[in-house]
Design a protein around this motif. Structure first.
Motif, PDB file in Angstrom:
ATOM      1  N   THR A 361       0.815  -1.226   0.000  1.00  7.60           N
ATOM      2  CA  THR A 361       0.000   0.000   0.000  1.00  7.60           C
ATOM      3  C   THR A 361       0.842   1.267   0.000  1.00  7.60           C
ATOM      4  O   THR A 361       0.322   2.346  -0.279  1.00  7.60           O
ATOM      5  N   ARG A 392      -0.298  -5.009   3.672  1.00  2.66           N
ATOM      6  CA  ARG A 392      -1.393  -5.638   4.403  1.00  2.66           C
ATOM      7  C   ARG A 392      -1.263  -7.144   4.270  1.00  2.66           C
ATOM      8  O   ARG A 392      -1.086  -7.664   3.165  1.00  2.66           O
ATOM      9  N   THR A 397      -1.460  -4.950   9.306  1.00  2.00           N
ATOM     10  CA  THR A 397      -0.605  -4.085   8.496  1.00  2.00           C
ATOM     11  C   THR A 397       0.785  -4.084   9.102  1.00  2.00           C
ATOM     12  O   THR A 397       0.940  -3.979  10.329  1.00  2.00           O
TER      13      THR A 397
END
Length: 409
Positions: A361, A392, A397
């Motif tokens: 991400t 993730r 995370t």
């Protein structure tokens, strides 16, 4: 499994010569076989008829493995086919051994191409012009038929699954779907053999990618080539911008046969008249021998995770410019980041702890909502830079640190 795709009615007498199959699949009337188009559906229906004609059986749910192209698939969005239905075409040749027939060898080739140009085309101002894709990849689809016909005359011990994949040009959509919904469990799938651009053999040079994905492959290829006398260039791990990559990411040994790039690649000039018919026959014979040897061998293969090699001319996995990370993105969807199919052995990604099913991400200071953003993030860095990568994993995370490498090294 799904129902047969829509088809433009056209009576077809099953042809005998492989060039006839290539001519049909690369005919202007199929309009370049863009995934989800009527021309691609006509090609799929034709391949099912040809599979039946040479002695294959349909899978349990029929000849067609139908699915809907994800609306989040980046390339499908650019090609304006997101949300359309499309199908893999699957034919089975049951093995003759009562025990080994429960294991399978897959022989695959994609049948889709670029339609009327635009996205993916290397021809300037080509939008609206038919890209027939005779070598890419009517040649591979036609070779499936030829190999199936030869093996059907004397079935090997293991089951052989022939798959004409859809959606390869848009990010390996069909092979990725099959890996998630296999006809035979991947755990009992010995290997996957991929045929992509096999119609333009020149000076007997045949490239084989994935030769390091099973311990037994180099000796087997050399043994077969002792008789064939090809200029065999065996190299590389199993990742690359074709359907074998989906299977290698799932842990299966793979081989990708390829007669190399040419000036007509992804252009309107990739037509059937340029197919090397004699060379096509030589490659067909070689791959038939390989599939026969694999399907008859008494024991399993020994999978190998290979060190990364120099990216190939067609390489797109982890593509773009800038620093090298060594990830293999899943291009079938974009779930708020870039999901990984896997990472290259020995790469900065592997050393940092990245792995398949991670969703990246963020890289450094840049958010990564999609593959283009990831490419831009890597372009903003240089080899040797150390960056934090946010991923993730399921509901968690985590942040990993990677020292980026040099692309092509």
């Amino acid at each position: 499994m799904g129902t047969a795709p829509r088809e433009v009615p056209r009576p077809v007498v099953p042809p005998i010569l492989p060039l006839d199959d290539i001519k049909f699949l690369s005919d202007d009337r199929l309009a370049g076989r863009l995934t989800g188009s009527p021309g691609a559906d006509t090609a799929a229906a034709y391949l099912a008829r040809r599979f039946r004609a040479v002695g294959l059986q349909p899978a349990a749910g029929g000849w067609f493995q139908t699915f809907t192209v994800s609306r989040d698939a980046p390339a499908a969005q650019q090609a304006h086919v997101a949300g359309l239905k499309t199908s893999n075409v699957i034919g089975l040749l049951p093995g003759r051994d009562p025990v080994l027939r429960n294991e399978a060898v897959i022989v695959g080739a994609h049948y889709d191409h670029l339609g009327l140009g635009g996205f993916g085309s290397l021809d300037p101002d080509s939008t609206g012009k038919v890209h027939n894709g005779a070598d890419d990849n009517a040649s591979g689809a036609a070779m499936l038929i030829q190999i199936a016909a030869r093996l059907a005359a004397m079935p090997p011990a293991r089951t052989v699954i022939f798959i004409a994949f859809t959606g390869e040009e848009l990010g390996l959509l069909g092979s990725s779907y099959y890996v998630k919904q296999p006809i035979y469990p991947l755990s009992t799938t010995l290997a996957m053999i991929n045929l992509d651009m096999v119609g333009r053999l020149r000076q007997k040079r045949l490239i084989v990618y994935g030769s390091r994905t099973a311990k037994e492959f180099p000796a087997l290829l050399d043994s077969l080539n002792w008789h064939a006398g090809l200029d065999l260039r065996a190299q590389g791990d199993g990742y690359g911008p074709s359907d074998q990559s989906s299977f290698y990411a799932a842990g299966r040994p793979v081989l990708h046969f390829f007669t190399d790039l040419h000036e007509d690649y992804h252009r309107t000039t990739d037509d059937w008249q340029k197919i090397n018919v004699e060379g096509f026959g030589q490659v067909t014979a070689f791959v038939t021998g390989l599939v026969t040897a694999l399907a008859n061998r008494p024991g399993p293969l020994t999978p190998v995770t290979a060190a990364p090699g120099v990216p190939t001319a067609r390489a797109a996995a982890g593509g773009g410019y800038g620093a090298y990370l060594g990830t293999v993105p899943d291009m079938t969807d974009s779930p708020g980041g870039v999901r990984l199919l896997g990472v290259r052995a020995g790469s900065p990604a592997e050393r940092a702890g990245l792995r398949g099913d991670d969703i990246i991400t963020r890289i450094g200071d840049m958010n990564v909502p999609d593959l283009q953003a990831m490419t831009d993030a890597l372009r903003s860095h240089h080899p040797g830079d150390t960056v934090d990568i946010v991923v993730r994993r399921g509901d968690a995370t985590t942040t990993l640190r990677a020292t980026l490498g040099e692309r092509g090294g």
